[in-house]
Design an enzyme around this catalytic site. Structure first.
Site, PDB file in Angstrom:
ATOM      1  N   SER A 157     -10.249  -0.142   6.943  1.00 52.04           N
ATOM      2  CA  SER A 157      -9.540  -0.076   5.666  1.00 52.04           C
ATOM      3  C   SER A 157      -8.851  -1.358   5.226  1.00 52.04           C
ATOM      4  CB  SER A 157      -8.505   1.051   5.700  1.00 52.04           C
ATOM      5  OG  SER A 157      -9.148   2.300   5.807  1.00 52.04           O
ATOM      6  N   SER A 181      -9.449   2.117   2.834  1.00 50.59           N
ATOM      7  CA  SER A 181      -8.527   2.841   1.987  1.00 50.59           C
ATOM      8  C   SER A 181      -7.518   1.948   1.278  1.00 50.59           C
ATOM      9  CB  SER A 181      -7.763   3.870   2.845  1.00 50.59           C
ATOM     10  OG  SER A 181      -7.015   3.228   3.876  1.00 50.59           O
ATOM     11  N   LYS A 198       0.837  -1.203   0.000  1.00 54.68           N
ATOM     12  CA  LYS A 198       0.000   0.000   0.000  1.00 54.68           C
ATOM     13  C   LYS A 198       0.869   1.250   0.000  1.00 54.68           C
ATOM     14  CE  LYS A 198      -3.848   2.098   2.592  1.00 54.68           C
ATOM     15  NZ  LYS A 198      -4.762   1.929   3.744  1.00 54.68           N
TER      16      LYS A 198
END
Length: 452
Positions: free
Chosen positions: A175, A151, A82
């Protein structure tokens, strides 16, 4: 073995084949890159990727093996990261144009551990802006008209689309768990303090965690093992041995586990089809499952979480927002403005209330091995302006308990519907073992993927 067949194998199996020389790391990385080239234009999971660099890493790992050097558990396995996690060899831009081209001076602690385990860092996956709600370019691989969640949008989508076997995301509210549910993959939000956060963009020191995504539970355990453990730069981590997650996950049970199907005070926010699916799941487990409705005292958890998260995000991100002006989304500017109105007294009170709620949840594990509850209100919503609601993760994130998202159910249009499994305090290993029993008990068919 063809590249297509290679991509269908679990990472645990591929790692074993690479270790004994049946498959090269380069061949496996090339297979993943071919898949990325095929679907990335429509899915948009990656913020940064370098095929040449990935192949170079794989070739070095193949030479390492041929020289008879010791191999790590992830030798030759590509892992996507990420884009709020620092990497020396890729930009880390936090999903914001304010940090376009930013390069960190050193790897995050978990990246160092992945390299030591032999992983190939294949690229950086799309995150929402500063890992909050404003979405990026990523689409859901099962239906590109739907959100992948957030996210950790690109992280979940990359695994679900078969681009990579493993990936790393983060969670401050929902997330990890929500995008895993929407995209139909396995994911873990570990206990707070199990995985170090050094080198990861801080949103909320009280709530932030990093965790793995995979397409099977043993693969998830393998990745969690590699990134867990004490780090002197993260005071939340503790010295001590990390459990053998892969071995414990597949252990036989002396007695069958008992689950609690828990309906929290926000149960009415679940979509009717999701409510029916979970009621049916609880019924199918028979005597292995009890039903619990949490009392209304837990209804305060969502406000408590908001107070802590908004205050800490205002502190950590406020300077970026001030400098960014209109280059920052309105949704993030509004969060920072609200966070700055929270008084020190309100913030400290919220933190103490959070600790009290966490302590009170411990007693429920005297009567069950793990809690079953929704991972999200329903299947991934249609549209690209939302990442969905994290409401079913909030209580468990606030409490710091370990949670998993298991792709065991389906909803509308055969879209994935994740089961959230919650474990006791710092009991990640037993949670994985309970999850393995549940997966084998239900033995669900593979979720149909709508090819992007």
């Amino acid at each position: 073995m063809s590249s297509v067949n290679l991509l269908t194998l679990p990472a645990t199996e591929v790692a074993s084949q690479i270790a004994r020389g049946a498959v090269s790391a380069e061949d496996y990385v090339r297979a993943c890159l071919s898949r990325i080239e095929e679907v990335e234009p429509e899915v948009g999971a990656f913020a940064h990727i370098s095929p040449d660099y990935a192949i170079d890493q794989a070739r070095n790992l193949d030479r390492h093996r041929l020289e008879g050097k010791p191999l790590g558990p992830l030798h030759g396995i590509p892992v996507a990261i990420k884009d709020i996690i620092d990497t020396e060899d890729f930009p880390t831009e936090f999903g914001s144009p304010l940090f376009a081209g930013r390069r960190a001076d050193r790897d995050a602690a978990i990246i160092t551990r992945l390299r030591a385990a032999g992983a190939v860092i294949i690229g950086k996956t799309v995150t929402t802006e500063f890992a909050y709600f404003y979405p990026g370019k990523t689409r859901n691989p099962h239906d590109v008209e739907r959100t992948p969640g957030g996210s950790s949008s690109g992280t979940a989508a990359a695994v679900a689309a078969g681009m990579v076997p493993l990936a790393i995301g983060t969670q401050t509210n929902g997330s990890i768990i929500r995008p895993a549910s929407y995209c139909g993959v396995y994911a873990a939000k570990p206990s707070k303090g199990l995985v170090p956060r050094t080198g990861i963009l801080p949103l909320s020191e009280t709530l932030d965690v990093a965790g793995p995504f995979a397409r099977s539970l043993p693969d998830l355990a393998l990745l969690l093992q590699a990134i867990s453990g004490y780090d002197e730069d993260d005071p939340e981590t503790r010295p001590g041995m990390v459990p053998d997650f892969p071995a414990i996950t597949v252990e036989n049970f002396p007695v069958e586990p008992r689950f609690a199907f828990v309906r929290t005070p926000v149960w009415d926010k679940a979509e009717p089809e999701a409510q029916r699916a979970f009621e049916k799941l609880a019924e199918s487990l028979g005597e292995n499952c009890v039903r619990i409705d949490l009392p209304e005292i837990y209804a305060d958890a969502w406000d408590i979480h908001r107070t802590i998260m908004y205050a800490e995000m205002a502190y950590n991100l406020g300077g970026f927002v001030d400098r960014g002006g209109e280059a920052v989304s309105e949704v993030l500017r509004n969060l920072i403005a609200e966070g700055r109105t929270i008084t020190a007294v309100a913030y400290q009170k919220a933190r103490e209330e959070a600790r009290e709620l966490a302590r009170s949840l411990v007693g429920y594990f005297d009567h069950c091995n793990a809690i079953i509850t929704p991972a999200a209100p329903g299947v991934a919503p249609k549209g690209h302006s939302t990442t969905g609601s994290p409401i079913f993760s909030t209580l468990w994130t606030l409490s710091g308990l370990p949670t998993l998202s298991l792709p065991l159910l389906t909803g509308e249009d055969e879209m994935p519907l994740g089961v959230q499994l919650v474990g006791g305090p710092r009991d990640d290993a037993r949670l994985l073992r309970n999850a393995n029993w549940l997966v084998n008990k239900l033995n669900p068919p593979k979720t149909r993927r709508k090819r992007a």
